[in-house]
Design an enzyme around this catalytic site. Structure first.
Site, PDB file in Angstrom:
ATOM      1  N   GLU A  38      87.666   8.740  -6.054  1.00  0.00           N
ATOM      2  CA  GLU A  38      88.102   8.207  -4.764  1.00  0.00           C
ATOM      3  C   GLU A  38      87.032   7.333  -4.121  1.00  0.00           C
ATOM      4  O   GLU A  38      87.309   6.222  -3.642  1.00  0.00           O
ATOM      5  CB  GLU A  38      88.476   9.359  -3.819  1.00  0.00           C
ATOM      6  CG  GLU A  38      88.870   8.905  -2.420  1.00  0.00           C
ATOM      7  CD  GLU A  38      90.129   8.065  -2.445  1.00  0.00           C
ATOM      8  OE1 GLU A  38      90.120   6.989  -1.819  1.00  0.00           O
ATOM      9  OE2 GLU A  38      91.102   8.472  -3.083  1.00  0.00           O
ATOM     10  N   ASP A  70      87.486   3.210  -3.288  1.00  0.00           N
ATOM     11  CA  ASP A  70      87.382   2.611  -1.952  1.00  0.00           C
ATOM     12  C   ASP A  70      86.312   1.527  -1.909  1.00  0.00           C
ATOM     13  O   ASP A  70      86.548   0.417  -1.428  1.00  0.00           O
ATOM     14  CB  ASP A  70      87.069   3.698  -0.921  1.00  0.00           C
ATOM     15  CG  ASP A  70      88.262   4.578  -0.603  1.00  0.00           C
ATOM     16  OD1 ASP A  70      89.352   4.295  -1.122  1.00  0.00           O
ATOM     17  OD2 ASP A  70      88.106   5.538   0.156  1.00  0.00           O
ATOM     18  N   SER A 120      95.625   5.622  -1.385  1.00  0.00           N
ATOM     19  CA  SER A 120      94.168   5.545  -1.398  1.00  0.00           C
ATOM     20  C   SER A 120      93.697   4.171  -1.845  1.00  0.00           C
ATOM     21  O   SER A 120      92.566   3.792  -1.568  1.00  0.00           O
ATOM     22  CB  SER A 120      93.574   6.573  -2.365  1.00  0.00           C
ATOM     23  OG  SER A 120      93.485   7.829  -1.772  1.00  0.00           O
TER      24      SER A 120
END
Length: 619
Positions: free
Chosen positions: A317, A321, A535
């Protein structure tokens, strides 16, 4: 009862004596809040008496209604105050508690042997914090803590019901950690392994054909994009940022959040940028242009993951990002906020452990900063019903404090459509069939981002290989704000009696916008992975909006700030409507994408030249 009342009268004349306070505080306790334990959690035993909890007490904010008025005025493009955001001190003046509230809480704590020298405070003193063993907190809140185990094996120490003296009920909004079972789960899904004959395409040595070797060549979307591998070149081409050069990097900044032991591995980020945005590669190791701020013992491990961490997908994750934002918004400085909290709890381990609510830790940290990025992306959330309503409202109000300071907060809408099949029941003890809205996606003071896939045209994202479906719906906690009425009411009316009783027709609808969110190329552990999820769409949207802010600031104008009033009044015209797909789930076809706003893609996806022009023309 007679005895307690008499004792209170005797103490009334001796208010300076600490020994009298316990009589008052123990004689009139009543339940302040109670929350059903979510079905994914099971009580496994009493909490150890010496387990240490960092208690956070939310005092009633004295002028939140006034702060909300300011928020709506400075965010409304038709208001003469549009863009006149408040500063750090002005916000704190509005949310500080009344003197009486603070004094009464101090008195109550002193009565339990907790002096002011043991307390810490938020800048506005609307949060009072103290670390205490469970046994002490149980006496303070007239409650019992237990250890609860989630289906995935993690543990929390919580108290589903807690109480306060009656005279404090109107002065305290919530106290945590008590009965919130919120888990900041990343809104991403890892794609199932690709077939052997496709694997070469995702090896770092074989992706040169996708590399942005000549980004100024005015490639078409068809030339820049591949439905099996979304890259920065594709996103920059599709959304029209490819030929924009940021003008005020440093004055303009963008941020994102990491939780649950996540960080962004700089070596992986370097490999990604070197492959897909070569001119940005040096940023990966530049602590000014890519800064990682560690909050409450958050993780920032930059050494290779061990076998356990690799198996858990640690930093997938965080890498997604950072790589997505830097790949689009370079050279705009990026700040990663790595927040600790809610680590696994071992019932047989007597070492003090932090079981804080991670959103609360993060939002208090950023609210205490005077200098903030103008856009912050968060790819984490949980089912709304895992959070007590009082706590959800208070956290949502904290987000309003950031909005009025000129910060655009973007949150992921979720990856399960209207809810995962087989889990769509209320958490109120009745087990009523219901769609499952997400939190904080349903907060009225944030902008929520859904996901799309494909390119000509884009459609609402879904991936049958892993069950990913872009999330959408209507909050059960937050009523529809007036700024949504013109767009959302017709959509709800168009549904008729479809899904009757499964959702709150008067709730705040989400998402507000969408962006690509499927099959994102991500470098992790030195290799390419493909990831789905809101996400991915949320940091992509954040990066594009950050470039809009760059243009505004370069023109001497204010940043976008809280987006939604501008979006629902004017900005929506600059977004590309998504007309196909649905937020399926809960054994239903789910909310469909239609012309105009819908509860799966909002107003659609941003086209930078149009969004930039609309923002510049609004000032």
């Amino acid at each position: 009862m007679l005895f307690a009342s008499a004792a209170f009268l005797v103490c009334a004349g001796l208010s300076d004596l600490v020994s009298c306070s316990p009589v008052r505080s123990r004689s009139s306790y009543a339940v302040k809040d109670s929350h059903h334990v979510p079905r994914q959690w099971t009580r496994i035993g009493q909490a150890p008496a010496d387990h240490v909890v960092k208690l956070q007490i939310a005092l009633k904010q004295s002028q939140f209604n006034e702060l909300e008025r300011h928020l709506y005025e400075v965010s409304d493009p038709d208001h003469h105050r549009y863009g006149e955001h408040l500063n750090f001190d002005e916000v704190n003046d509005l949310v500080k508690p009344a003197d009486d509230s603070l004094n009464l809480v101090h008195e109550w704590l002193r009565g339990h042997g907790i002096g002011e020298d043991r307390l810490s405070y938020s800048p506005a003193k609307d949060w009072v914090k103290v670390s205490l063993p469970v046994a002490h907190v149980e006496r303070l809140l007239n409650t019992k803590y237990a250890v609860y185990k989630h289906l995935d094996g993690t543990h929390l120490v919580r108290a589903p019901t807690w109480s306060l003296p009656n005279h404090l009920h109107k002065h305290i909004d919530t106290i945590q950690p008590t009965n919130s079972f919120f888990r900041a789960a990343p809104k991403k899904s890892t794609v199932m392994p690709v077939a052997d004959d496709e694997k070469a395409m995702y090896d770092l040595s074989a992706v040169q054909r996708i590399k942005a070797t000549n980004p100024s060549s005015n490639l078409s979307v068809a030339q820049a994009c591949n439905v099996s591998a979304v890259t920065p070149l594709c996103l920059r081409t599709l959304y029209g940022t490819i030929n924009y050069e940021p003008k005020v990097p440093g004055k303009n900044k963008v941020g994102f959040t990491n939780y649950l032991g996540e960080t962004s591995n700089r070596s992986d980020v370097f490999l990604f940028l070197n492959q897909f945005r070569p001119e940005a590669a040096q940023v990966a190791f530049n602590t000014f242009q890519f800064r990682i701020e560690v909050i409450a013992n958050g993780d920032n491990q930059q050494t290779p993951n061990n076998a356990t961490q690799l198996a858990a997908g640690k930093d997938l994750e965080g890498n997604l990002d950072a790589e997505t934002i830097l790949g689009i918004s370079y050279p705009t400085p990026l700040i990663a906020y790595n927040t600790g909290g809610s680590p696994p709890f071992k019932p047989d381990d007597n070492t003090p452990t932090n079981t804080n609510e991670p959103y609360l830790v993060w939002v208090q940290y950023v609210l205490a900063q005077r200098d903030l990025p103008q856009v912050i992306s968060t790819s984490y959330g949980d089912d709304e019903q895992t959070v007590p309503q009082a706590f959800a409202r208070r956290v949502c109000n904290q987000f309003a404090q950031l909005g009025v300071r000129g910060v655009s907060l973007l949150f992921a809408s979720g990856d399960d459509g209207v809810g995962p099949d087989g889990s769509c029941f209320t958490n109120d003890g009745k087990n009523t069939s219901s769609f499952l809205p997400s939190f904080p996606a349903g907060c009225s003071y944030v902008t929520t981002v859904g996901a799309t896939k494909n390119f000509n045209p884009e459609v609402a994202a879904f991936d049958p290989r892993n069950g990913f479906v872009s999330g959408g719906g209507f909050s059960n906690y937050f009523q529809r704000p007036s700024y949504q009425d013109a767009a959302v009411k017709p959509y709800v009316a168009s549904l008729g009696d479809q899904f009757k009783g499964l959702y709150n027709k008067r709730g705040r609808g989400y998402p507000d916008i969408a962006a690509q969110g499927q099959l994102f190329q991500t470098v992790w552990n030195g290799t390419i992975r493909r990831l789905d999820g809101t996400s991915a769409s949320t940091p992509a949207a954040a990066a594009i909006l950050s470039l809009v802010n760059d243009s505004l600031l370069a023109a001497g104008k204010r940043p976008l700030g809280f987006l939604n009033l501008w979006l629902y009044k004017r900005g929506y015209k600059a977004f590309t409507d998504v007309l196909s797909g649905a937020a399926t789930g809960c054994g239903t076809s789910g909310f469909p994408a239609v012309g105009g706003w819908d509860a799966v893609t909002g107003f659609g996806t941003p086209y930078f030249p149009k969004v930039r022009a609309a923002a510049l023309n609004s000032h």
